[in-house]
Design an enzyme around this catalytic site. Structure first.
Site, PDB file in Angstrom:
ATOM      1  N   ASN A  63       0.868  -1.178   0.000  1.00  0.00           N
ATOM      2  CA  ASN A  63       0.000   0.000   0.000  1.00  0.00           C
ATOM      3  C   ASN A  63       0.903   1.226   0.000  1.00  0.00           C
ATOM      4  O   ASN A  63       1.368   1.649   1.057  1.00  0.00           O
ATOM      5  CB  ASN A  63      -0.900  -0.031   1.237  1.00  0.00           C
ATOM      6  CG  ASN A  63      -1.721   1.238   1.357  1.00  0.00           C
ATOM      7  OD1 ASN A  63      -1.716   2.080   0.451  1.00  0.00           O
ATOM      8  ND2 ASN A  63      -2.419   1.382   2.468  1.00  0.00           N
TER       9      ASN A  63
ATOM     10  N   CYS B 250       0.361   5.684   1.339  1.00  0.00           N
ATOM     11  CA  CYS B 250       0.509   6.216   2.694  1.00  0.00           C
ATOM     12  C   CYS B 250       1.698   7.178   2.719  1.00  0.00           C
ATOM     13  O   CYS B 250       2.598   7.096   1.878  1.00  0.00           O
ATOM     14  CB  CYS B 250       0.662   5.084   3.707  1.00  0.00           C
ATOM     15  SG  CYS B 250       1.746   3.785   3.163  1.00  0.00           S
TER      16      CYS B 250
ATOM     17  N   THR C 103      -8.172   4.484  -2.839  1.00  0.00           N
ATOM     18  CA  THR C 103      -9.263   5.468  -2.797  1.00  0.00           C
ATOM     19  C   THR C 103      -8.835   6.824  -3.366  1.00  0.00           C
ATOM     20  O   THR C 103      -7.658   7.165  -3.400  1.00  0.00           O
ATOM     21  CB  THR C 103      -9.744   5.662  -1.345  1.00  0.00           C
ATOM     22  OG1 THR C 103      -8.604   5.974  -0.541  1.00  0.00           O
ATOM     23  CG2 THR C 103     -10.419   4.430  -0.815  1.00  0.00           C
TER      24      THR C 103
ATOM     25  N   GLY D 131     -14.969   0.312  -7.075  1.00  0.00           N
ATOM     26  CA  GLY D 131     -16.394   0.359  -7.386  1.00  0.00           C
ATOM     27  C   GLY D 131     -16.980  -0.893  -7.996  1.00  0.00           C
ATOM     28  O   GLY D 131     -18.099  -0.859  -8.515  1.00  0.00           O
TER      29      GLY D 131
ATOM     30  N   THR E   6     -15.738  -1.930  -1.309  1.00  0.00           N
ATOM     31  CA  THR E   6     -16.877  -1.283  -0.664  1.00  0.00           C
ATOM     32  C   THR E   6     -18.195  -2.045  -0.847  1.00  0.00           C
ATOM     33  O   THR E   6     -19.046  -2.041   0.047  1.00  0.00           O
ATOM     34  CB  THR E   6     -16.993   0.165  -1.195  1.00  0.00           C
ATOM     35  OG1 THR E   6     -15.790   0.845  -0.824  1.00  0.00           O
ATOM     36  CG2 THR E   6     -18.181   0.911  -0.622  1.00  0.00           C
TER      37      THR E   6
END
Ligand SMILES: Cc1cc2nc3c(=O)[nH]c(=O)nc-3n(C[C@H](O)[C@H](O)[C@H](O)COP(=O)(O)O)c2cc1C
Length: 310
Positions: free
Chosen positions: A131, A134, A197, A248, A270
């Protein structure tokens, strides 16, 4: 029909998945709760919650806000830390057939390297997802993934510390995602995942204050799907490693769109909050689509929407 895909074709062992449906980090916890609700072994892979060197309590409330066709979050990487993950969770993963990929986050390049070293060779861990959305505290909090050089440095350091396949997860909060994608592939990434995101915010007009405690948060859900799809299309055209599409995805047809844009696999995030079985429903939707379209190997559809010039 053949749904199997390979996420690390450059490696001898590879990272084979029985189908292209994965869960997105942070929306499926570490899979233990979901395993009580449905047969998660049917999924292609599980991606863990973002894991850091030390346990983290995350950000203060409010840290979630619903938006039209999506949500904002600022969870702040709440997690049990790598030590507890290895001690308490990985032994359960080791009993599963479905590969688990651990999503890791560091505040410095060295922290990423240490996380990778700690997870190397741990039974139950089949791969790492970096990730890089960050902040890098060493360079004033700019996201690793916003700078091709920093992104490549993290990738290289991690690859030196692990024998596991490495997927690098890109942030969409950049001007040129292709430049970052190219840099991490050159640094040796086995595969890419995109997108994380999209930065956004909400304001409570009654209190006249931002809704989220950190003012800004990450937008996810159907609202970001067209952005994610565009970026997958661009990146898949520019690199020669597998791309995992994320953003999405709610239905089998959403997933097929990503595959036609050039994704080899997809992550469902999500959508799981509204329907905990969403990843399974996406898989069933893909199967239905292939059957109706008379396609017997999912690989035939990868990049099908791209024109020759792309
Ligand atoms: C509540 C929440 C927590 C998340 N936590 C992480 C995380 O720990 N690590 C990470 O790489 N992405 C994290 N994400 C991003 C998702 O994995 C995914 O990239 C993003 O939400 C877009 O996909 P979606 O629209 O299907 O949710 C999180 C998303 C949400 C909504």
């Amino acid at each position: 029909m053949n749904l199997a895909v390979e996420l690390a074709p450059r490696r001898k062992q590879g990272l084979p998945l029985r189908n292209p449906v994965m869960t997105a980090s942070g929306t499926f916890s570490n899979g233990l709760e979901a395993a009580k609700v449905f047969d998660i072994q049917r999924l292609g892979a599980i991606v863990s919650k973002g894991t850091t060197l030390r346990p983290r309590a995350g950000n203060p409330q409010m840290r979630i806000a619903e938006t039209p066709s999506g949500m904002l979050n600022t969870i702040g990487l709440q997690n049990v830390g790598v030590e507890a993950l290895i001690r308490d969770v990985a032994p359960i993963w080791a009993t599963w057939q479905t590969p688990v990929i651990v999503n890791i986050a560091g505040e410095t390049v060295e922290e990423f390297g240490e996380l990778a070293a700690r997870l190397d060779g741990v039974p139950g861990v089949s791969g790492l997802e970096l990730n890089i959305s960050c902040p890098n505290v060493a360079v004033g909090g700019m996201l690793f993934g916003q700078d091709p050089e920093q992104a490549a440095a993290v990738t290289k350091t991690v690859l030196r510390k692990t024998t596991l396949p490495v997927i690098v997860k890109l942030t969409p909060n950049v001007t040129d995602i292709v430049a970052v994608a190219r840099a991490v592939v050159e640094a040796g990434a086995d595969a890419l995942c995109l997108i994380n995101t999209v930065q956004g915010m909400a304001i409570d007009v009654r209190t006249r204050r931002p809704v989220l405690s950190t003012v800004f948060g990450g937008l996810s859900g159907p609202a970001i799907k067209p952005i994610a799809l565009r970026m997958v299309y661009q990146v898949a055209s520019a690199v020669d490693v597998p791309v995992v599409g994320c953003g999405g995805i709610r239905t089998g047809e959403d997933a097929i769109e990503f595959i036609m844009a050039g994704a080899t696999a997809v992550e469902v995030g999500t959508a799981t909050f509204a329907d905990p079985l969403a990843p399974l429903h996406v898989l069933e939707g893909i199967e239905r689509f292939l059957e109706q379209a008379g396609v017997d190997d999912i690989s035939e559809l990868v990049g099908a929407a791209r024109t020759k010039d792309d």
